[in-house]
Design an enzyme around this catalytic site. Sequence first.
Site, mmCIF file in Angstrom:
data_model
loop_
_atom_site.group_PDB
_atom_site.id
_atom_site.type_symbol
_atom_site.label_atom_id
_atom_site.label_comp_id
_atom_site.label_asym_id
_atom_site.label_seq_id
_atom_site.Cartn_x
_atom_site.Cartn_y
_atom_site.Cartn_z
ATOM 1 C CD GLU A 102 -3.041 -1.050 2.195
ATOM 2 O OE1 GLU A 102 -2.704 -0.518 3.274
ATOM 3 O OE2 GLU A 102 -4.143 -1.586 1.996
ATOM 4 C CD GLU A 152 4.743 -20.851 11.935
ATOM 5 O OE1 GLU A 152 4.984 -21.016 13.142
ATOM 6 O OE2 GLU A 152 3.764 -20.224 11.502
#
Length: 303
Positions: free
Chosen positions: A91, A122
Site C-alpha cells: 500500500e 514458517e
Amino acid sequence: MTSPRNGVVVHVESPTEGRNPRTADIDRVPTIDVLRMINDEDRTVPAAVAAVLPELARAVDLGVAAISAGGRVHYVGAGTSGRLATLDAAELVPTFNAPSDWFVAHHAGGSEALVRAVEEVEDHSGAAQIRRHATAGDLVVGITASGRTPFVIGALQEAQALGAHTVLISNNAAVPITPDVLVALDTGQEAIAGSTRMKAGSAQKLVLTSFSTAVMVKLGRTYSNLMVSMRATNAKLRGRTIRILHEATGLPENACEKALVDSSGDLKVALVHLLSGVPTERAAAALEDSKGHVRDALDRLAG
C-alpha cells in the site's frame, strides 16, 4: 507448534498461547456477549502499542537512514504477520508514490501462502531470502507473535551476519536474538488461546502502519498531513489531488487544476508552484535539489 507431520513437536512459551480467564465462557454466552468479550480484549491493543513508541521511533529512524542511503526496508513474517507485512508494503506505492523496492515483504511460503494457510513453511529459516535480497545498508524488520518463528529468526540472524540493521516486532518479550531494536508488544492472552490473528495481529497492524507512515513522513512524502506524493491512478484519486491542492493552498479548485496540468500532473510541483509563486520549472528544480521534500524546497526558494 510445528507441524506434527514431520514428527517434531515444539511447545511455544508465549503470552499469546495462554488461556484467557476473561473469555473462558465465550462458548456459553449469547452472541452479543461473545462480541463484547472480543471487543473488551481489543480495547487493550492501543495501550500496548503506546507503550512501545520509543522503540518504534528508533526503528523509524533506522528505516529513514537505510532508504536515504540507498538501501531498503525488508519485512519478514509468516502467517498473519507475513500477510500484514505484505499488505503494508504493497500500500505504500499508491499512497506515497514510494518506489516499489523501498519496502520489500518476504512472506514464508510466498504468494501461495498469502491466500491459503501453509503453516509448515514458517519452520524453515528465512536466511536464504535475506542472503539473496538484502545488503549491509538495509533494515530487516521481523514480525512474529511468538517471537520465535524460525523463518523470522533465521532471516534476522542472516541480516546481522550481513551487517544490516535489524528490528524485531514481537508479542513476546522473551526472544532468542538481540536485534538493534526490539518492539515487544504486551498484548497478553488472546480471546481464543493462541489465535494471534486477533489482538497480536491488530497490534502488529498498528505498529506496521505507524512505522511505514512515519518513515514516509520523515522522507518528505507528505506536506503537513496531506498525501502530496500519491499516484493519481483513477478518477477518485485524480479528484483527490485537486482537493489536496485546494486544502494546502486555499486557492479555488479551477486554479489548482490548471496548476496540476501545467505541472504535467506532478502534485508536488504544482503545490510548490502555487505556494511560492515561482514557475513550474523552477519549482521542479527546487524539489529535485531537496530530494522531494516540499517544505525544504519552499525554504530554498524563500532563501
